[in-house]
Write a protein that holds these residues in place. Sequence first.
Motif, mmCIF file in Angstrom:
data_model
loop_
_atom_site.group_PDB
_atom_site.id
_atom_site.type_symbol
_atom_site.label_atom_id
_atom_site.label_comp_id
_atom_site.label_asym_id
_atom_site.label_seq_id
_atom_site.Cartn_x
_atom_site.Cartn_y
_atom_site.Cartn_z
ATOM 1 N N ASP A 20 0.818 -1.209 0.000
ATOM 2 C CA ASP A 20 0.000 0.000 0.000
ATOM 3 C C ASP A 20 0.856 1.266 0.000
ATOM 4 N N LEU A 21 2.186 1.091 -0.050
ATOM 5 C CA LEU A 21 3.128 2.187 -0.279
ATOM 6 C C LEU A 21 4.207 1.683 -1.221
ATOM 7 N N VAL A 22 4.318 2.305 -2.387
ATOM 8 C CA VAL A 22 5.323 1.929 -3.377
ATOM 9 C C VAL A 22 6.405 3.000 -3.393
ATOM 10 N N LEU A 23 7.638 2.612 -3.055
ATOM 11 C CA LEU A 23 8.777 3.523 -3.146
ATOM 12 C C LEU A 23 9.391 3.384 -4.531
ATOM 13 N N ALA A 24 9.360 4.448 -5.305
ATOM 14 C CA ALA A 24 9.964 4.461 -6.633
ATOM 15 C C ALA A 24 11.374 5.014 -6.514
ATOM 16 N N ALA A 42 -5.299 2.587 -5.015
ATOM 17 C CA ALA A 42 -5.373 3.338 -3.762
ATOM 18 C C ALA A 42 -4.026 3.383 -3.056
ATOM 19 N N ALA A 43 -3.054 2.645 -3.543
ATOM 20 C CA ALA A 43 -1.733 2.656 -2.925
ATOM 21 C C ALA A 43 -1.098 4.034 -3.062
ATOM 22 N N GLU A 44 -0.321 4.412 -2.050
ATOM 23 C CA GLU A 44 0.396 5.680 -2.093
ATOM 24 C C GLU A 44 1.802 5.468 -2.633
ATOM 25 N N MET A 45 2.458 6.564 -3.012
ATOM 26 C CA MET A 45 3.756 6.505 -3.680
ATOM 27 C C MET A 45 4.757 7.389 -2.943
ATOM 28 N N GLY A 46 5.976 6.914 -2.852
ATOM 29 C CA GLY A 46 7.083 7.722 -2.361
ATOM 30 C C GLY A 46 8.161 7.789 -3.416
ATOM 31 N N ILE A 47 8.895 8.874 -3.440
ATOM 32 C CA ILE A 47 9.937 9.084 -4.453
ATOM 33 C C ILE A 47 11.299 9.095 -3.782
ATOM 34 N N VAL A 48 12.204 8.244 -4.281
ATOM 35 C CA VAL A 48 13.601 8.258 -3.851
ATOM 36 C C VAL A 48 14.423 8.586 -5.103
#
Length: 311
Positions: free
Chosen positions: A55-59, A79-85
Amino acid sequence: MSARVGVVWNPAKAERGELEVALAEVHTGPARWYETTEDDPGQAACRRALDDGADLVLACGGDGTIRAVTEHLAATDSAAEMGIVPLGTGNLLARNLDVPLADLPAAIARALEGTARPIDVGWLEADLDGGTERHAFAVMAGFGIDAHMITETDEDLKEKAGWLAYVESLGRAVSASEVIGLRLALDGGAAEAHQAHTLIVGNCGSLQGGLTLLPDADPADGRLDLLVLHEGGVSGWLDTLRNMAWDNGLKRLLRRDDEVTAESTDATTLGRLTRARVELDEPRVVEVDGDDLGETTRIEISIQPSAVRIR
């Protein structure tokens, strides 16, 4: 309850071990890892992460990886949220969202602990050699100087000098971007004829080096911003860039209202839109968020409001 984390990472940009160390500094829970490949810049990896319950995808990667993950989340209405690296050269979306660029633990902490905000996603459809294709963009899409700066940039210099390599490519990009005829229709209106060398539609406004090309662009306002450059030659482009990015970087160049606008001068056309159709007299290279898609003579652009939730 802690998020179920899926890490989509580009092995060409960072070693998994380096990312694991940075993740461990701020996250004590489990995480599953999904490696991108040359054939899959991130869409399939993101799908596997979602299928496994993330439910959280780190790109973790450059603009191509970030765009691919964004595209899959938007296309599936997840509905999953995203984080950016950010691990790339341009890191365009990260720059526009103020994600830390040179601090892996800080970027990961922002992704794990930050409050998610919805952002819009643009979609570009074009007739390419392989047929009609549809691609998402979170920052900018178009043809001309922007696209040629991508295709003309020296890859070795890009590795050594980062975003400064794009500056080196500017002269060659200008020479490759000749003025051509095009017809532009905004939000279903009548097509208007233009002679131009560059057309950019932006969901965000900032480029590398702190340059603000579309100062009023807001990734969460349900609209896209338009810039058409009519000037030909190096001097015309540099004058326009100076006026747009430096002199007017803090000014409001576009009207903020619900009316579709396209305000023109001898050098530029500015507008706001939810849909656009562009027909070109000659094929031109089109790009989305720094990815070269190939040449086309037809472009259709639309917006998906609040398509992805990014921390």
